[in-house]
Design a protein around this motif. Sequence first.
Motif, PDB file in Angstrom:
ATOM      1  N   UNK A  66       0.838  -1.195   0.000  1.00 43.71           N
ATOM      2  CA  UNK A  66       0.000   0.000   0.000  1.00 43.71           C
ATOM      3  C   UNK A  66       0.876   1.250   0.000  1.00 43.71           C
ATOM      4  N   UNK A  67       0.286   2.340  -0.463  1.00 44.41           N
ATOM      5  CA  UNK A  67       1.017   3.607  -0.518  1.00 44.41           C
ATOM      6  C   UNK A  67       0.040   4.753  -0.699  1.00 44.41           C
ATOM      7  N   UNK A  68       0.503   5.936  -0.342  1.00 42.42           N
ATOM      8  CA  UNK A  68      -0.228   7.164  -0.650  1.00 42.42           C
ATOM      9  C   UNK A  68       0.521   7.857  -1.776  1.00 42.42           C
ATOM     10  N   UNK A  69      -0.234   8.330  -2.759  1.00 42.68           N
ATOM     11  CA  UNK A  69       0.389   9.002  -3.893  1.00 42.68           C
ATOM     12  C   UNK A  69      -0.661   9.873  -4.580  1.00 42.68           C
ATOM     13  N   UNK A  70      -0.315  10.352  -5.761  1.00 40.40           N
ATOM     14  CA  UNK A  70      -1.275  11.094  -6.570  1.00 40.40           C
ATOM     15  C   UNK A  70      -1.559  10.335  -7.850  1.00 40.40           C
ATOM     16  N   UNK A  71      -2.816  10.315  -8.227  1.00 40.14           N
ATOM     17  CA  UNK A  71      -3.250   9.802  -9.518  1.00 40.14           C
ATOM     18  C   UNK A  71      -4.312  10.762 -10.024  1.00 40.14           C
ATOM     19  N   UNK A  72      -4.265  11.062 -11.305  1.00 43.29           N
ATOM     20  CA  UNK A  72      -5.237  11.990 -11.900  1.00 43.29           C
ATOM     21  C   UNK A  72      -5.276  13.300 -11.119  1.00 43.29           C
ATOM     22  N   UNK A  73      -4.153  13.738 -10.639  1.00 37.90           N
ATOM     23  CA  UNK A  73      -3.995  14.975  -9.882  1.00 37.90           C
ATOM     24  C   UNK A  73      -4.840  15.000  -8.608  1.00 37.90           C
ATOM     25  N   UNK A  74      -5.063  13.834  -8.031  1.00 39.56           N
ATOM     26  CA  UNK A  74      -5.804  13.732  -6.771  1.00 39.56           C
ATOM     27  C   UNK A  74      -5.012  12.840  -5.822  1.00 39.56           C
ATOM     28  N   UNK A  75      -5.023  13.186  -4.561  1.00 39.38           N
ATOM     29  CA  UNK A  75      -4.365  12.347  -3.561  1.00 39.38           C
ATOM     30  C   UNK A  75      -5.160  11.068  -3.351  1.00 39.38           C
ATOM     31  N   UNK A  76      -4.474   9.927  -3.400  1.00 44.06           N
ATOM     32  CA  UNK A  76      -5.147   8.635  -3.263  1.00 44.06           C
ATOM     33  C   UNK A  76      -4.346   7.731  -2.327  1.00 44.06           C
ATOM     34  N   UNK A  77      -5.024   6.704  -1.841  1.00 41.60           N
ATOM     35  CA  UNK A  77      -4.381   5.614  -1.124  1.00 41.60           C
ATOM     36  C   UNK A  77      -4.563   4.380  -1.995  1.00 41.60           C
ATOM     37  N   UNK A  78      -3.470   3.694  -2.299  1.00 45.43           N
ATOM     38  CA  UNK A  78      -3.524   2.481  -3.117  1.00 45.43           C
ATOM     39  C   UNK A  78      -3.242   1.284  -2.222  1.00 45.43           C
ATOM     40  N   UNK A  79      -4.048   0.242  -2.390  1.00 43.69           N
ATOM     41  CA  UNK A  79      -3.833  -1.006  -1.656  1.00 43.69           C
ATOM     42  C   UNK A  79      -3.949  -2.154  -2.647  1.00 43.69           C
ATOM     43  N   UNK A  80      -2.891  -2.932  -2.802  1.00 41.27           N
ATOM     44  CA  UNK A  80      -2.931  -4.091  -3.694  1.00 41.27           C
ATOM     45  C   UNK A  80      -3.596  -5.228  -2.929  1.00 41.27           C
ATOM     46  N   UNK A  81      -4.790  -5.627  -3.373  1.00 38.64           N
ATOM     47  CA  UNK A  81      -5.572  -6.610  -2.618  1.00 38.64           C
ATOM     48  C   UNK A  81      -5.267  -8.050  -3.011  1.00 38.64           C
ATOM     49  N   UNK A  82      -4.669  -8.267  -4.182  1.00 37.65           N
ATOM     50  CA  UNK A  82      -4.216  -9.620  -4.536  1.00 37.65           C
ATOM     51  C   UNK A  82      -3.136  -9.536  -5.600  1.00 37.65           C
ATOM     52  N   UNK A  83      -2.558 -10.689  -5.922  1.00 37.78           N
ATOM     53  CA  UNK A  83      -1.432 -10.736  -6.850  1.00 37.78           C
ATOM     54  C   UNK A  83      -1.851 -10.891  -8.306  1.00 37.78           C
TER      55      UNK A  83
END
Length: 192
Positions: A142-159
């Motif tokens: 997981x990480x916090x970053x920007x996508x589409x010029x918006x702050x997001x939290x990404x979580x990889x839920x499976x492989x």
Amino acid sequence: MAEFANTYPLDTFFDRVTSNAGGDVSVKVLQDHAIIQVVAAKDKNSAVERALKIKEIPGQATQGKDYTAIPLSPGQWMLISASPVSDGFGDSIQTKLKKNGYVSEQSDARVIFRLSGNRVREMMQKGCRLDLDPSVTSKGWCAQTQMAQAGVIIHQVDDEPAYDILVYSGFAQHFAEWLEHTGAQLGISFTR
């Protein structure tokens, strides 16, 4: 007295976009998941970890019994429950914490987009500056970053892979439109 309509941030988007299946990237908007932010009291990080049976590992989500805990910064986590918002998730977590931490309700403040499919990593890399190569990320990352010029939290839920992307509600329509336009060349489908 004014009456207010109870609307979901993506109602107008889904009124316009045809929900379908298929394509190399699937986007499902996960609705009704309880989301809370937990903040440990001063010097109580370990007590919160014990109470909630989670770990504070940067870049790695912890799977609790009924929820996923995503670390945000030292002593702060975003907890996502599989239970609906109305099930008192925040109250039950606050009870477990006792005086070791605090809960902030985030269910209305965030929208969860689940992205999956054969070309999802390619889609993600069009808007994410982070390295998503399988040699670097795996289930739980997981990480916090920007996508589409918006702050997001990404979580990889499976492989496979599949990703949950938490977006502030105020940016949800913008993010959905970015996904629609960026994913058009990859074959993208939306459902809720």
